[in-house]
Design an enzyme around this catalytic site. Structure first.
Site, PDB file in Angstrom:
ATOM      1  N   SER A 142      83.576  77.284  -3.342  1.00 49.99           N
ATOM      2  CA  SER A 142      84.572  78.360  -3.301  1.00 49.99           C
ATOM      3  C   SER A 142      84.484  79.156  -1.999  1.00 49.99           C
ATOM      4  CB  SER A 142      84.369  79.311  -4.474  1.00 49.99           C
ATOM      5  OG  SER A 142      84.420  78.609  -5.690  1.00 49.99           O
TER       6      SER A 142
HETATM    7  N1  SAH Z   1      80.694  77.253  -8.205  1.00 50.71           N
HETATM    8  C1  SAH Z   1      80.832  76.142  -7.288  1.00 50.71           C
HETATM    9  C2  SAH Z   1      82.277  75.768  -6.994  1.00 50.71           C
HETATM   10  C3  SAH Z   1      82.795  75.034  -8.099  1.00 50.71           C
HETATM   11  S1  SAH Z   1      84.227  74.049  -7.931  1.00 50.71           S
HETATM   12  C4  SAH Z   1      80.085  76.376  -5.997  1.00 50.71           C
HETATM   13  O1  SAH Z   1      79.520  77.448  -5.806  1.00 50.71           O
HETATM   14  O2  SAH Z   1      80.038  75.440  -5.193  1.00 50.71           O
HETATM   15  C5  SAH Z   1      84.419  73.779  -9.679  1.00 50.71           C
HETATM   16  C6  SAH Z   1      83.425  72.840 -10.306  1.00 50.71           C
HETATM   17  O3  SAH Z   1      83.669  72.845 -11.706  1.00 50.71           O
HETATM   18  C7  SAH Z   1      83.583  71.398  -9.841  1.00 50.71           C
HETATM   19  O4  SAH Z   1      82.371  70.930  -9.351  1.00 50.71           O
HETATM   20  C8  SAH Z   1      83.975  70.669 -11.126  1.00 50.71           C
HETATM   21  O5  SAH Z   1      83.467  69.358 -11.214  1.00 50.71           O
HETATM   22  C9  SAH Z   1      83.394  71.570 -12.197  1.00 50.71           C
HETATM   23  N2  SAH Z   1      84.001  71.442 -13.538  1.00 50.71           N
HETATM   24  C10 SAH Z   1      85.297  71.224 -13.857  1.00 50.71           C
HETATM   25  N3  SAH Z   1      85.458  71.178 -15.197  1.00 50.71           N
HETATM   26  C11 SAH Z   1      84.218  71.396 -15.738  1.00 50.71           C
HETATM   27  C12 SAH Z   1      83.723  71.456 -17.076  1.00 50.71           C
HETATM   28  N4  SAH Z   1      84.512  71.282 -18.132  1.00 50.71           N
HETATM   29  N5  SAH Z   1      82.407  71.693 -17.254  1.00 50.71           N
HETATM   30  C13 SAH Z   1      81.563  71.866 -16.183  1.00 50.71           C
HETATM   31  N6  SAH Z   1      81.976  71.786 -14.912  1.00 50.71           N
HETATM   32  C14 SAH Z   1      83.290  71.564 -14.675  1.00 50.71           C
END
Ligand code: SAH
Length: 250
Positions: free
Chosen positions: A93
């Protein structure tokens, strides 16, 4: 004449550029670390200028080397205030959004926090310095493995990474003082609301896939009443998984 002068200047620039690149390759590690630290300081100053005033959040972000949470070839862009690709169609993000969401959580040193969407592990690392314990769930196994390795390597010992679907939360570790969801569900998963402690707070982008979502703060009062308010328009990758994608008994 002018043309020749321009050509000469271009040639000189190319030579200097070449030396610059060579010098960058040959730079000792200490110099690169200094460079990253000064880029980090500039990013933090710009976040402050944009209205991030929470001193604890700023200090936490000042302590995390964001370049370690992006693919190596992206390291030089690690301190731009924008998201970056981390593989598997996912992104780390934008720092401003990490700061905003972390502040909205109002983390306290004794808190236990759940993150849905570990991704690179960066948000978990920022939380690590602010709360007692961070539980984080990632649905894409290679991302979870990568984040676990980086977090352990940097010594973030109070973070536990689970590979799985965050829709169900982490019932064994519940209740949580804070929950931060970093992928966008169309509806807030009820399991997550249930796993909020009284007095707890969830920060979650809610809305349709591949559109603008509402960054929403959900609070559970000490007597268990749940309220919600929308604080900003944001754009997150979709939260995948959920009850519809679970294997069904035949
Ligand atoms: N917080 C992260 C950015 C996340 S991007 C950072 O600091 O880098 C969003 C993430 O959520 C992605 O890696 C995606 O694979 C994950 N995601 C999407 N749906 C999800 C679910 N149902 N459970 C867990 N993770 C999920």
């Amino acid at each position: 004449m002018r043309g020749t002068g321009q050509a000469a200047r271009r040639l000189l620039a190319a030579i200097l550029g070449g030396w610059g690149a060579l010098a960058a390759c040959a730079a000792p590690v200490g110099d690169m670390e200094d460079d990253m630290a000064s880029q980090r300081a500039r990013l933090l100053a710009s976040l402050e200028a944009e209205g991030i005033r929470d001193a604890r959040v700023l200090a936490a972000m000042r302590s995390v080397p964001r370049e370690r949470f992006v693919p190596e070839e992206m390291a030089e862009h690690a301190y731009g205030d924008h998201p970056l690709p981390i593989g598997h169609g996912q992104t780390i993000s934008q720092p401003y959004i990490v700061a905003l969401m972390t502040g909205l959580l109002q983390p306290e040193p004794h808190h236990r926090v759940l993150e849905i969407g570990t991704g690179s592990g960066y948000q978990a690392a920022v939380l690590s310095g602010l709360v007692a314990r961070v539980y984080t769930i990632e649905i894409v196994a290679p991302l979870a493995d990568g984040a676990r390795t980086v977090l352990a390597g940097l010594g973030y010992a109070n973070v536990e990474v689970r590979t799985g679907d965050g829709y169900a939360g982490w019932p064994e570790a519940a209740p949580f003082d804070g929950i931060v969801v970093t992928a966008a569900p169309e509806q807030v998963p009820q399991a997550l609301v249930d796993q909020l402690a009284p007095g707890g707070r969830m920060v979650v982008p809610v809305g349709p896939v591949h559109a603008v979502q509402s960054l929403t703060v959900i609070e559970k009062s000490d007597d268990g009443r749940v309220s919600r308010r929308q604080v900003a328009a944001v754009r997150f990758v979709p939260m995948t998984g959920g009850p519809d994608e679970r294997p069904r008994p035949r």
